[in-house]
Design a protein around this motif. Structure first.
Motif, PDB file in Angstrom:
ATOM      1  N   ASN A 166      97.086  59.306  13.757  1.00 22.28           N
ATOM      2  CA  ASN A 166      98.207  58.488  13.260  1.00 22.28           C
ATOM      3  C   ASN A 166      97.998  58.130  11.780  1.00 22.28           C
ATOM      4  O   ASN A 166      98.947  58.103  10.991  1.00 22.28           O
ATOM      5  CB  ASN A 166      98.337  57.173  14.043  1.00 22.28           C
ATOM      6  N   ILE A 167      96.758  57.856  11.410  1.00 24.07           N
ATOM      7  CA  ILE A 167      96.475  57.445  10.014  1.00 24.07           C
ATOM      8  C   ILE A 167      96.559  58.659   9.078  1.00 24.07           C
ATOM      9  O   ILE A 167      97.179  58.599   8.009  1.00 24.07           O
ATOM     10  CB  ILE A 167      95.088  56.768   9.907  1.00 24.07           C
ATOM     11  N   LEU A 168      95.958  59.761   9.495  1.00 25.38           N
ATOM     12  CA  LEU A 168      96.019  60.983   8.667  1.00 25.38           C
ATOM     13  C   LEU A 168      97.483  61.412   8.487  1.00 25.38           C
ATOM     14  O   LEU A 168      97.900  61.800   7.389  1.00 25.38           O
ATOM     15  CB  LEU A 168      95.214  62.105   9.340  1.00 25.38           C
ATOM     16  N   PHE A 169      98.242  61.332   9.562  1.00 24.58           N
ATOM     17  CA  PHE A 169      99.672  61.682   9.533  1.00 24.58           C
ATOM     18  C   PHE A 169     100.409  60.821   8.502  1.00 24.58           C
ATOM     19  O   PHE A 169     101.207  61.322   7.702  1.00 24.58           O
ATOM     20  CB  PHE A 169     100.243  61.473  10.947  1.00 24.58           C
ATOM     21  N   THR A 170     100.116  59.530   8.508  1.00 29.78           N
ATOM     22  CA  THR A 170     100.840  58.612   7.618  1.00 29.78           C
ATOM     23  C   THR A 170     100.554  58.925   6.148  1.00 29.78           C
ATOM     24  O   THR A 170     101.469  58.905   5.314  1.00 29.78           O
ATOM     25  CB  THR A 170     100.447  57.150   7.923  1.00 29.78           C
ATOM     26  N   SER A 171      99.293  59.238   5.837  1.00 25.77           N
ATOM     27  CA  SER A 171      98.997  59.477   4.419  1.00 25.77           C
ATOM     28  C   SER A 171      99.665  60.774   3.962  1.00 25.77           C
ATOM     29  O   SER A 171     100.170  60.869   2.843  1.00 25.77           O
ATOM     30  CB  SER A 171      97.493  59.471   4.145  1.00 25.77           C
ATOM     31  N   GLU A 172      99.733  61.754   4.858  1.00 26.26           N
ATOM     32  CA  GLU A 172     100.371  63.022   4.493  1.00 26.26           C
ATOM     33  C   GLU A 172     101.899  62.871   4.462  1.00 26.26           C
ATOM     34  O   GLU A 172     102.579  63.455   3.607  1.00 26.26           O
ATOM     35  CB  GLU A 172      99.927  64.090   5.501  1.00 26.26           C
ATOM     36  N   LEU A 173     102.412  62.071   5.376  1.00 27.09           N
ATOM     37  CA  LEU A 173     103.858  61.787   5.395  1.00 27.09           C
ATOM     38  C   LEU A 173     104.262  61.145   4.060  1.00 27.09           C
ATOM     39  O   LEU A 173     105.280  61.499   3.460  1.00 27.09           O
ATOM     40  CB  LEU A 173     104.147  60.834   6.558  1.00 27.09           C
ATOM     41  N   HIS A 174     103.434  60.240   3.609  1.00 32.55           N
ATOM     42  CA  HIS A 174     103.698  59.581   2.325  1.00 32.55           C
ATOM     43  C   HIS A 174     103.689  60.612   1.196  1.00 32.55           C
ATOM     44  O   HIS A 174     104.596  60.649   0.362  1.00 32.55           O
ATOM     45  CB  HIS A 174     102.649  58.501   2.067  1.00 32.55           C
ATOM     46  N   ARG A 175     102.675  61.461   1.191  1.00 34.92           N
ATOM     47  CA  ARG A 175     102.532  62.445   0.113  1.00 34.92           C
ATOM     48  C   ARG A 175     103.744  63.396   0.075  1.00 34.92           C
ATOM     49  O   ARG A 175     104.227  63.759  -0.980  1.00 34.92           O
ATOM     50  CB  ARG A 175     101.242  63.251   0.344  1.00 34.92           C
ATOM     51  N   ARG A 176     104.252  63.742   1.252  1.00 32.38           N
ATOM     52  CA  ARG A 176     105.338  64.729   1.316  1.00 32.38           C
ATOM     53  C   ARG A 176     106.733  64.113   1.250  1.00 32.38           C
ATOM     54  O   ARG A 176     107.667  64.767   0.819  1.00 32.38           O
ATOM     55  CB  ARG A 176     105.218  65.542   2.608  1.00 32.38           C
ATOM     56  N   TYR A 177     106.895  62.868   1.758  1.00 33.88           N
ATOM     57  CA  TYR A 177     108.239  62.308   1.900  1.00 33.88           C
ATOM     58  C   TYR A 177     108.567  61.164   0.924  1.00 33.88           C
ATOM     59  O   TYR A 177     109.714  60.733   0.873  1.00 33.88           O
ATOM     60  CB  TYR A 177     108.463  61.786   3.329  1.00 33.88           C
ATOM     61  N   ALA A 178     107.579  60.678   0.163  1.00 36.13           N
ATOM     62  CA  ALA A 178     107.865  59.525  -0.712  1.00 36.13           C
ATOM     63  C   ALA A 178     108.958  59.883  -1.717  1.00 36.13           C
ATOM     64  O   ALA A 178     109.827  59.048  -2.031  1.00 36.13           O
ATOM     65  CB  ALA A 178     106.590  59.070  -1.421  1.00 36.13           C
ATOM     66  N   SER A 179     108.969  61.121  -2.187  1.00 34.81           N
ATOM     67  CA  SER A 179     109.975  61.526  -3.180  1.00 34.81           C
ATOM     68  C   SER A 179     111.374  61.595  -2.544  1.00 34.81           C
ATOM     69  O   SER A 179     112.378  61.683  -3.260  1.00 34.81           O
ATOM     70  CB  SER A 179     109.601  62.875  -3.787  1.00 34.81           C
ATOM     71  N   LEU A 180     111.438  61.545  -1.200  1.00 34.08           N
ATOM     72  CA  LEU A 180     112.740  61.553  -0.505  1.00 34.08           C
ATOM     73  C   LEU A 180     113.187  60.121  -0.211  1.00 34.08           C
ATOM     74  O   LEU A 180     114.087  59.897   0.587  1.00 34.08           O
ATOM     75  CB  LEU A 180     112.623  62.331   0.809  1.00 34.08           C
ATOM     76  N   ARG A 181     112.503  59.165  -0.825  1.00 37.41           N
ATOM     77  CA  ARG A 181     112.759  57.729  -0.601  1.00 37.41           C
ATOM     78  C   ARG A 181     112.498  57.340   0.862  1.00 37.41           C
ATOM     79  O   ARG A 181     113.248  56.591   1.486  1.00 37.41           O
ATOM     80  CB  ARG A 181     114.169  57.336  -1.056  1.00 37.41           C
ATOM     81  N   ILE A 182     111.436  57.901   1.391  1.00 34.74           N
ATOM     82  CA  ILE A 182     110.968  57.511   2.726  1.00 34.74           C
ATOM     83  C   ILE A 182     109.553  56.962   2.550  1.00 34.74           C
ATOM     84  O   ILE A 182     108.659  57.680   2.091  1.00 34.74           O
ATOM     85  CB  ILE A 182     110.941  58.725   3.692  1.00 34.74           C
ATOM     86  N   SER A 183     109.366  55.675   2.868  1.00 38.63           N
ATOM     87  CA  SER A 183     108.028  55.071   2.768  1.00 38.63           C
ATOM     88  C   SER A 183     107.365  55.099   4.146  1.00 38.63           C
ATOM     89  O   SER A 183     108.041  54.974   5.170  1.00 38.63           O
ATOM     90  CB  SER A 183     108.124  53.619   2.306  1.00 38.63           C
ATOM     91  N   SER A 184     106.055  55.255   4.141  1.00 42.14           N
ATOM     92  CA  SER A 184     105.320  55.387   5.409  1.00 42.14           C
ATOM     93  C   SER A 184     104.154  54.408   5.441  1.00 42.14           C
ATOM     94  O   SER A 184     103.421  54.294   4.456  1.00 42.14           O
ATOM     95  CB  SER A 184     104.766  56.809   5.534  1.00 42.14           C
ATOM     96  N   PHE A 185     103.996  53.767   6.581  1.00 39.24           N
ATOM     97  CA  PHE A 185     102.921  52.780   6.738  1.00 39.24           C
ATOM     98  C   PHE A 185     102.241  53.003   8.085  1.00 39.24           C
ATOM     99  O   PHE A 185     102.864  53.520   9.018  1.00 39.24           O
ATOM    100  CB  PHE A 185     103.487  51.352   6.692  1.00 39.24           C
ATOM    101  N   VAL A 186     100.979  52.589   8.163  1.00 41.91           N
ATOM    102  CA  VAL A 186     100.284  52.668   9.445  1.00 41.91           C
ATOM    103  C   VAL A 186      99.550  51.350   9.677  1.00 41.91           C
ATOM    104  O   VAL A 186      98.989  50.772   8.745  1.00 41.91           O
ATOM    105  CB  VAL A 186      99.360  53.917   9.507  1.00 41.91           C
ATOM    106  N   VAL A 187      99.594  50.888  10.921  1.00 39.79           N
ATOM    107  CA  VAL A 187      99.167  49.516  11.216  1.00 39.79           C
ATOM    108  C   VAL A 187      98.174  49.444  12.370  1.00 39.79           C
ATOM    109  O   VAL A 187      98.359  50.108  13.399  1.00 39.79           O
ATOM    110  CB  VAL A 187     100.405  48.689  11.669  1.00 39.79           C
ATOM    111  N   HIS A 188      97.170  48.610  12.203  1.00 35.28           N
ATOM    112  CA  HIS A 188      96.384  48.141  13.359  1.00 35.28           C
ATOM    113  C   HIS A 188      97.009  46.799  13.735  1.00 35.28           C
ATOM    114  O   HIS A 188      96.955  45.848  12.941  1.00 35.28           O
ATOM    115  CB  HIS A 188      94.909  47.960  12.980  1.00 35.28           C
ATOM    116  N   PRO A 189      97.627  46.712  14.937  1.00 34.46           N
ATOM    117  CA  PRO A 189      98.347  45.456  15.252  1.00 34.46           C
ATOM    118  C   PRO A 189      97.445  44.295  15.618  1.00 34.46           C
ATOM    119  O   PRO A 189      97.915  43.162  15.744  1.00 34.46           O
ATOM    120  CB  PRO A 189      99.214  45.865  16.452  1.00 34.46           C
ATOM    121  N   GLY A 190      96.135  44.557  15.805  1.00 30.18           N
ATOM    122  CA  GLY A 190      95.229  43.525  16.300  1.00 30.18           C
ATOM    123  C   GLY A 190      94.946  43.792  17.768  1.00 30.18           C
ATOM    124  O   GLY A 190      95.492  44.733  18.358  1.00 30.18           O
ATOM    125  N   LEU A 191      94.077  42.977  18.330  1.00 28.83           N
ATOM    126  CA  LEU A 191      93.786  43.072  19.763  1.00 28.83           C
ATOM    127  C   LEU A 191      94.848  42.236  20.474  1.00 28.83           C
ATOM    128  O   LEU A 191      94.875  41.013  20.331  1.00 28.83           O
ATOM    129  CB  LEU A 191      92.374  42.532  20.019  1.00 28.83           C
TER     130      LEU A 191
END
Ligand SMILES: NC(=O)c1ccc[n+]([C@@H]2O[C@H](COP(=O)([O-])OP(=O)(O)OC[C@H]3O[C@@H](n4cnc5c(N)ncnc54)[C@H](OP(=O)(O)O)[C@@H]3O)[C@@H](O)[C@H]2O)c1
Length: 279
Positions: free
Chosen positions: A172-197
């Motif tokens: 999920n984390i690797l996906f998010t960083s690559e999603l950002h690299r590929r889609y940020a120029s399309l005005r799509i922001s990507s985030f990844v979260v640890h919600p806590g326990l």
């Protein structure tokens, strides 16, 4: 007024349910994608009662099946043109096996299914013209020291399924960083979260004698867990796209999770699987 649209996976319970109620309270139309209409009905009814019938839609989605993901995306486009928020929240820990297309179960559901869904919804995200994708990961990703691609196409090996769960959360984390690299120029922001326990049904597969230990660690309520996810949807700055958040703050994930070469390899391998299995 232009009503915004969100799609939340696994919103019938736990963190996803709280995310849905909060999005709807902001006037956003929420499309709930889950595997059981009956189990989702109380959430649908609550949203409709509090915020109006047009504020909620349900789509069938079983992330174990690419056919189901394809048909969920097709159905989304029948009713909606654009997607402002995609929250890839659904997930499980502790079950073992393979998905319909032969992916290790946790990897297939928690990561690969969401990869395919996100790619299939790309057109709608672009059309929103400032969309956000929030992927729900976990701190447990940091126990993974190596990503073994061959094991991703085999049934769950560990008895508890926790190692495989951690791999899916690393993905999920690797996906998010690559999603950002590929889609940020399309005005799509990507985030990844640890919600806590968080005290949710995800722990139902855990041996009963371990549950009190988790409680002692001080678990968050689902509402508190959802807050960490909602922070990325509404408060994080677009300049923080691609980052891993914990406690509403950008944090450093494991070294493996920041390996860009690995993120590219995972994306390319996932794309080739997607082209093979998705229509
Ligand atoms: N709770 C925690 O402490 C914690 C910590 C770190 C990360 N997380 C992450 O937070 C996210 C939400 O988990 P939660 O704690 O809210 O757990 P939860 O209460 O068990 O909810 C999980 C949701 O995922 C759905 N789901 C599971 N398998 C699915 C599939 N094959 N297709 C579609 N939906 C599926 C479930 O649907 P069904 O009801 O149909 O099973 C349910 O709606 C997960 O990604 C989890 O890994 C949770």
């Amino acid at each position: 007024m232009n009503v915004k649209t969100a799609l939340v996976t696994g919103a019938n319970t736990g963190i996803g349910k709280e995310i849905t109620l909060s999005l709807a309270s902001k006037g956003i139309k929420v499309v709930i994608a889950s595997r059981s209409y009956d189990r989702t009905l109380p959430v649908i009814q609550a949203v409709k009662k509090m915020y109006g019938a047009q504020k909620c839609e349900w789509l069938s989605l079983d992330l174990e099946s690419i056919k189901s993901i394809d048909s969920c995306a097709d159905s989304f486009f029948e009713q909606n043109a654009s997607l402002d928020y995609l929250v890839n929240n659904a997930g499980f820990a502790g079950s073992r096996g393979l998905t319909k297309e032969g992916f290790e179960l946790a990897f297939g559901v928690n990561y690969f299914g969401h990869y395919v869904l996100t790619r299939r919804l790309k057109r709608a995200l672009i059309r929103a013209n400032n969309a956000r994708v929030v992927n729900v990961s976990s701190k447990v990703h940091s126990i993974v020291k190596k990503l073994d691609f061959a094991s991703l196409r085999k049934p769950t090996k560990s008895l508890s399924g926790i190692n495989e769960y951690a791999v899916s959360k690393l993905a999920n984390i690797l996906f998010t960083s690559e999603l950002h690299r590929r889609y940020a120029s399309l005005r799509i922001s990507s985030f990844v979260v640890h919600p806590g326990l968080v005290d949710t049904e995800i722990w139902r597969k855990l041996p009963f004698f371990l549950r009190p230990i988790l409680k002692l660690k001080g678990m968050l309520t689902p509402e508190e867990g959802a807050r960490n996810v909602l922070h990325c949807a509404f408060e994080a700055s677009a300049t923080q796209s691609g980052k891993y958040f914990s406690k509403c703050t950008p944090s450093l994930p494991s070294t493996l999770a920041t390996n860009q070469e690995l993120a590219i390899k995972l994306w390319e391998q996932s794309e080739s699987w997607m082209n093979h299995y998705s229509k």
